[in-house]
Design an enzyme around this catalytic site. Structure first.
Site, short mmCIF file in Angstrom:
data_model
loop_
_atom_site.label_atom_id
_atom_site.label_comp_id
_atom_site.label_asym_id
_atom_site.label_seq_id
_atom_site.Cartn_x
_atom_site.Cartn_y
_atom_site.Cartn_z
N ARG A 154 0.85 -1.19 0.00
CA ARG A 154 0.00 0.00 0.00
C ARG A 154 0.88 1.24 0.00
NH1 ARG A 154 -2.21 -1.36 5.72
NH2 ARG A 154 -0.03 -1.98 5.77
N ALA A 256 -16.19 4.24 6.43
CA ALA A 256 -17.00 4.97 5.44
C ALA A 256 -16.35 6.32 5.16
CB ALA A 256 -18.40 5.16 5.98
N CYS A 264 -4.76 2.63 -7.86
CA CYS A 264 -5.01 1.19 -7.99
C CYS A 264 -6.49 0.82 -8.04
CB CYS A 264 -4.33 0.46 -6.85
SG CYS A 264 -2.57 0.80 -6.80
N LYS A 267 -8.70 2.03 -11.11
CA LYS A 267 -8.20 1.45 -12.37
C LYS A 267 -8.38 -0.08 -12.37
CE LYS A 267 -3.63 1.15 -12.64
NZ LYS A 267 -3.15 -0.21 -12.77
C1 UGA Z 1 -4.22 -0.71 -2.63
C2 UGA Z 1 -4.22 -2.07 -1.91
O1 UGA Z 1 -4.59 -1.87 -0.53
C3 UGA Z 1 -2.82 -2.70 -1.95
O2 UGA Z 1 -2.86 -4.00 -1.35
C4 UGA Z 1 -2.40 -2.85 -3.42
O3 UGA Z 1 -1.09 -3.36 -3.53
C5 UGA Z 1 -2.41 -1.48 -4.07
O4 UGA Z 1 -3.75 -0.92 -3.98
C6 UGA Z 1 -2.04 -1.66 -5.52
O5 UGA Z 1 -2.78 -2.32 -6.25
O6 UGA Z 1 -0.93 -1.27 -5.90
P1 UGA Z 1 -3.43 1.79 -2.03
O7 UGA Z 1 -4.08 2.19 -3.31
O8 UGA Z 1 -2.06 2.28 -1.71
O9 UGA Z 1 -3.34 0.17 -1.94
O10 UGA Z 1 -4.36 2.31 -0.87
P2 UGA Z 1 -5.35 1.72 0.22
O11 UGA Z 1 -4.76 1.93 1.56
O12 UGA Z 1 -5.81 0.38 -0.12
O13 UGA Z 1 -6.55 2.76 0.07
C7 UGA Z 1 -7.25 2.90 -1.17
C8 UGA Z 1 -8.38 3.89 -1.02
O14 UGA Z 1 -9.43 3.34 -0.22
C9 UGA Z 1 -8.01 5.23 -0.37
O15 UGA Z 1 -8.61 6.26 -1.10
C10 UGA Z 1 -8.61 5.14 1.01
O16 UGA Z 1 -8.96 6.39 1.54
C11 UGA Z 1 -9.84 4.28 0.75
N1 UGA Z 1 -10.33 3.54 1.93
C12 UGA Z 1 -9.58 2.55 2.47
C13 UGA Z 1 -11.57 3.85 2.47
O17 UGA Z 1 -12.29 4.75 1.98
N2 UGA Z 1 -12.02 3.13 3.54
C14 UGA Z 1 -11.31 2.14 4.10
O18 UGA Z 1 -11.79 1.52 5.08
C15 UGA Z 1 -10.04 1.85 3.56
#
Ligand code: UGA
Length: 446
Positions: A154, A256, A264, A267
């Site tokens: 992440r 939420a 990621c 896309k």
């Molecule tokens: C995500 C995956 O978590 C990684 O495992 C993966 O390797 C990566 O994509 C990728 O494909 O390269 P990332 O995009 O860095 O990682 O971010 P996340 O921490 O997963 O968050 C993604 C989005 O979801 C953010 O906008 C975050 O604010 C949102 N989110 C996350 C929520 O709205 N609620 C949550 O409970 C968790």
């Protein structure tokens, strides 16, 4: 072992530096000459906690080097990881042209066995196209293997994740490829006990898209429940807590908010949906995930608009531009949607973000930035929270209220407690919880 990584974006650079830290000799290749020049001067092209330390340490130890030449990368190591971007291309499907180019250039330059490992997120069955490409451009009849080793790190915690993966997924077809990848990961498995899964290549490729889509689905599910909470007087934080304690559901990814962003999830979900349509199975469940995600932004915008009544000429403090805390990445960040729409409606904007300012300025130039959330909020008719940076939770509410012209806070990340906001005299809207107003009794009980 010697390893070449092609593509020094988030995934490539973190993976390369982590492999070097584990004792391997790594060459990171990228065709962006300016980026490679910066890395050679030990300047980081991205902000990522702990990255600079391991890059600098391993360059100085001689285990990490940089190059702009795939030819050099192909000669350097038997194992070549492909970590180039797969951005959305024409019509939205993932653009595989960078992956193809690496396959072609490696093929043109190899004179003995090479293992090409797909590290970038790719559509299932990409390995077949890659194999065909390599075969097409090979100058002589040399053996090679393709493998898949999807990355799950992440942004923001990428360096930590590189050394503490939940699992390592490897898709291989030959004992030689399997053995090379086992050797690469052996030092990591000694440090951190984790599942090392070997499977066929298509399953490994699919594991990545299925994982990201499932996580996106969890977020859209909780966001849909948050809308029901708003309509029924329930509180989403309590509901999510109650749900998450069930081990089968788990507490993660149940926050939420204004919706998921980043390079990621949007896309990958899109690519997965398109792949399903192409193969003849509609992933309707994920189409709904996408719809809910976009509707969260519109919903938050409506809350802001309802409070302001007229947006034109109102001063709005936007707190947080990065798509999540701990990163300077603004790709698919909700902030881009809000800032561009509010500018269209002729609002006056004041922006704050501790990391993403430079990147945001390249996308929407000429905005006014401030050094702290409080300075940003000075004279504002409303504050809009889009990223849950810890600096926002640490704000002194009395100070914030004094700074603002009107004490209106629209919180897309549920950073504050409604009861505390009411007590501090704010009009406060958040996600999946009842709004509070200093003059009107809110429906919260505490
Ligand atoms: C995500 C995956 O978590 C990684 O495992 C993966 O390797 C990566 O994509 C990728 O494909 O390269 P990332 O995009 O860095 O990682 O971010 P996340 O921490 O997963 O968050 C993604 C989005 O979801 C953010 O906008 C975050 O604010 C949102 N989110 C996350 C929520 O709205 N609620 C949550 O409970 C968790």
């Amino acid at each position: 072992m010697r390893i070449t990584i092609v593509g020094t974006g988030y995934v490539g650079l973190v993976t390369g530096a982590a492999f070097a830290e584990l004792g391997h000799d790594v060459l990171c290749v990228d065709n962006d000459e300016a980026k490679i020049a910066r890395l050679r001067r030990l300047e980081m092209p991205i902000y990522e906690e702990g990255l600079e330390e391991i890059v600098v340490g391993n360059v100085k130890a001689g285990r990490l080097k940089f190059s702009t030449s795939i030819k050099e990368g192909t000669e350097f190591a038997e194992v070549i990881f492909i970590a180039v971007g797969t951005p959305p291309g024409f019509g939205g499907e993932a653009n595989m042209s960078y992956v193809e180019r690496v396959g072609r250039e490696v093929a043109e330059n190899m004179s003995s066995y090479r293992l090409l490992v797909e590290k970038s997120t790719v559509i299932v069955n990409t390995n077949e196209h890659l194999r065909r490409t390599v075969n097409k451009y090979l100058k002589e009849d040399v053996p090679f293997d393709i493998a898949s080793n999807p990355e799950f790190l992440r942004e923001g915690t990428a360096v930590y994740d590189a050394f503490h993966p939940d699992r390592i997924v490897v898709g291989v077809e030959t004992p030689r490829a399997a053995s090379l990848l086992r050797d690469i990961y052996a030092p990591l498995l000694k440090r951190h006990k984790t599942e090392y899964l070997e499977m066929d290549i298509a399953s490994a490729e699919l594991t990545k898209h299925a994982s990201n889509s499932f996580l996106a689905m969890k977020i859209s599910f909780i966001n849909a429940v948050s809308r029901i909470c708003e309509l029924t007087g329930a509180d989403i934080t309590k509901v999510a807590h109650g749900m998450g304690l069930d081990k089968r559901i788990g507490p993660h990814f149940l926050k939420a908010g204004v919706g998921y962003g980043g390079s990621c999830f949007p896309k990958d979900v899109d690519a997965f949906v398109r792949m399903g349509d192409e193969k003849g199975y509609s992933l309707g469940i994920l189409k709904e995930v996408q719809r809910i995600n976009l509707s969260q932004r519109e919903h938050l915008m409506r809350k802001l608009q309802q409070e302001l009544w007229v947006v034109e000429d109102k001063t709005i403090a936007v707190l947080g531009l990065a798509f999540k805390p701990g990163t300077d990445d603004i790709r698919e960040a909700p902030s881009i949607y809000f800032v561009s729409h509010l500018l269209e409606r002729k609002a006056r904007l004041r922006l704050w973000d501790p990391k993403a300012r430079d990147k945001f300025d390249k996308v929407i130039p000429g905005q006014a930035y401030f050094d702290s959330p409080i300075k940003c909020a000075e004279g504002a008719d409303a504050a809009l929270i889009l990223t849950e940076w810890p600096e926002i939770a640490a704000i002194n509410l009395a100070e914030l209220k004094r700074a603002m012209k009107c004490p209106i806070v629209i919180d897309g990340r549920n950073v504050f407690e409604p009861a505390a906001m009411k007590q501090a005299g704010f009009i406060y809207h958040s996600i999946g919880r009842q709004p509070v107003h200093p003059d009107r009794p809110g429906r919260i009980s505490s």
